[in-house]
Design a protein around this motif. Structure first.
Motif, short mmCIF file in Angstrom:
data_model
loop_
_atom_site.label_atom_id
_atom_site.label_comp_id
_atom_site.label_asym_id
_atom_site.label_seq_id
_atom_site.Cartn_x
_atom_site.Cartn_y
_atom_site.Cartn_z
N ASN A 132 0.84 -1.20 0.00
CA ASN A 132 0.00 0.00 0.00
C ASN A 132 0.88 1.25 0.00
O ASN A 132 0.86 2.05 0.92
CB ASN A 132 -0.92 -0.03 1.23
N ARG A 133 1.67 1.39 -1.08
CA ARG A 133 2.61 2.50 -1.17
C ARG A 133 2.77 2.85 -2.64
O ARG A 133 3.18 2.02 -3.45
CB ARG A 133 3.95 2.12 -0.54
N CYS A 134 2.42 4.08 -3.01
CA CYS A 134 2.37 4.48 -4.40
C CYS A 134 3.74 4.34 -5.07
O CYS A 134 4.78 4.71 -4.49
CB CYS A 134 1.88 5.92 -4.52
N VAL A 193 -1.57 4.66 -0.50
CA VAL A 193 -2.60 4.72 -1.54
C VAL A 193 -3.98 4.63 -0.93
O VAL A 193 -4.81 5.53 -1.06
CB VAL A 193 -2.39 3.59 -2.59
N GLN A 194 -4.27 3.52 -0.26
CA GLN A 194 -5.59 3.30 0.35
C GLN A 194 -5.49 3.63 1.83
O GLN A 194 -4.79 2.96 2.58
CB GLN A 194 -6.04 1.86 0.13
N ARG A 195 -6.23 4.66 2.26
CA ARG A 195 -6.09 5.12 3.64
C ARG A 195 -7.20 4.62 4.57
O ARG A 195 -7.14 4.84 5.78
CB ARG A 195 -6.03 6.65 3.67
N LEU A 196 -8.20 3.95 4.02
CA LEU A 196 -9.25 3.38 4.85
C LEU A 196 -8.83 2.01 5.37
O LEU A 196 -8.06 1.29 4.73
CB LEU A 196 -10.55 3.26 4.06
N ILE A 197 -9.36 1.63 6.53
CA ILE A 197 -9.05 0.31 7.10
C ILE A 197 -9.74 -0.79 6.31
O ILE A 197 -9.18 -1.87 6.08
CB ILE A 197 -9.46 0.25 8.58
#
Length: 400
Positions: free
Chosen positions: A61-63, A70-74
């Motif tokens: 989860n790292r651009c 990238v995705q900040r929701l749990i």
């Protein structure tokens, strides 16, 4: 080994990104296309989701552009994952599919002509599942999951996940100590009848009860277990009456009740899979625990509680009631966190000294037929040293 930041940094490479299968999530948590959860594997943020082909995929989860999350929701449902910084977009398989202004504006700026989206995907994990339990690895050449788990632990997962499950809830606990003090604790059934006063008071843990520990062929995984004593006339009163004359009673005795639901006699199993997860059966409370490292002196335990889809309301409530035994305020596991923190603090001044771990004897590590043992701890450390390139007994810095 517990307090050196350099050792911790090396663990992220050699252990969590090394030749191990890391627990990621349960398929029941992402049943539909687009469903996702964000987790950590060691220090690495990871997205686990179900793609349009119905398969589970996991990727970092790292651009790939500038390294933003990238995705900040749990958790949630998404058609794609888009970085908020520069809006690079990735599909549910982790492939780069969109870059704003890739050709610039009015012929000015933009990316080079030879830019290839295929070369800028999110770093992907190899994923395998077993009875709805999702594992991932960064080691593409690693042995298959079932071979890594070995027979005892494949059978245990098939036992616990023998039919469709439903998620009952989550708990998180932050512990200020080294993550390996927790893996030590899990492989030390000797402490259960000594440290946990709730269990001691009401007789639900006794070192003379039928129990033991099982390990895989490399002794890296461990399952501590206890069973209803076969051939003995045990009554419910034996477990609900305080061991000492302290006049303590429970207003709700059902907290101690075990409703038999498996064909075997086990009423407690704690299966610890190297390096980062635990499959728990404490009576009728079923859960998966994931160890999430934060620093050399801090980690998080993430509990996922579940039951079976064919459970009735009464069983749901019973499982939730028993979940009070564990977690940050648990009637049992609260002491584990405290014990880890007091050890971590106490050893600060003597980092070059050693712990004494000889309950269960010396020599090769195998299955144990009693609960007065620490042998599975030695199994964990033997495999740990192998992956870290450390010769047991030698100076850690010199070998690391």
């Amino acid at each position: 080994m517990y307090r050196d930041p350099d050792v911790y940094t090396l663990e992220q490479e050699k252990i969590f990104q090394g030749p191990v299968w890391n627990y990621l999530a349960l398929e029941a948590e992402i049943p539909n296309v687009g469903d996702f959860r964000t987790i950590e594997v060691g220090d690495i943020p990871v997205i686990v989701n179900r793609a349009r082909d119905g398969k589970v995929h996991a990727f970092v989860n790292r651009c790939a552009h500038r390294g933003a999350t990238v995705q900040r929701l749990i958790h949630g449902n998404a058609k794609s994952h888009v970085c908020c910084y520069h809006h690079w977009g990735y599909n549910l398989e982790g492939n780069l599919v969109g870059v704003p202004f890739a050709r610039g504006v009015e012929g000015k700026g933009g990316l080079p002509e030879d830019f290839d989206k295929k070369e800028h995907c999110l770093r992907k994990m190899r994923v395998e599942t077993l009875n709805g339990v999702i594992f991932g690895t960064f080691a593409q050449a690693l042995e298959p999951l079932e071979e890594f788990l070995d027979t005892t632990f494949v059978n245990q997962l098939k036992r616990l996940f023998n039919r469709p499950i439903k998620i009952l809830g989550y708990q998180r606990q932050r512990i200020h100590g080294n993550w390996k003090l927790y893996t030590d604790n899990l492989r030390d059934p000797n402490h259960g009848g000594l440290l946990h006063m709730f269990q001691i008071t009401f007789g639900i843990a006794r070192l003379n009860q039928t129990g033991g520990a099982m390990v895989d062929k490399k002794a890296r995984h461990n399952m501590s277990w206890a069973a209803q004593d076969m051939g003995k006339n045990n009554s419910d009163a034996e477990y609900s009456t305080p061991r000492e004359n302290n006049n303590l009673t429970l207003k709700d005795g059902s907290l101690l009740q075990y409703r038999k639901e498996f064909p075997d006699a086990y009423n407690l199993t704690i299966a610890s899979i190297f390096p980062n997860c635990i499959f728990q059966q404490i009576g009728n409370t079923l859960a998966v625990r994931q160890i999430r490292t934060k620093s050399v002196g801090e980690f998080e335990i993430f509990w996922t509680f579940y039951g079976y889809t064919d459970d009735d309301t009464s069983m749901d409530q019973h499982r939730l009631r028993l979940s009070n035994l564990v977690g940050p305020g648990g009637l049992v596991s609260m002491e584990d966190g405290e014990a880890i923190e007091i050890v971590h603090r106490a050893i600060a001044a003597d980092e070059d000294k050693h712990a004494f771990v000889e309950f269960g004897g010396r020599g090769p590590v195998g299955d144990q037929d009693n609960l007065v043992t620490e042998a599975p701890m030695r199994g964990f450390w033997m495999h740990y040293c192998e992956l870290m390139g450390i010769t047991p007994g030698a100076d850690a810095h010199a070998n690391a």
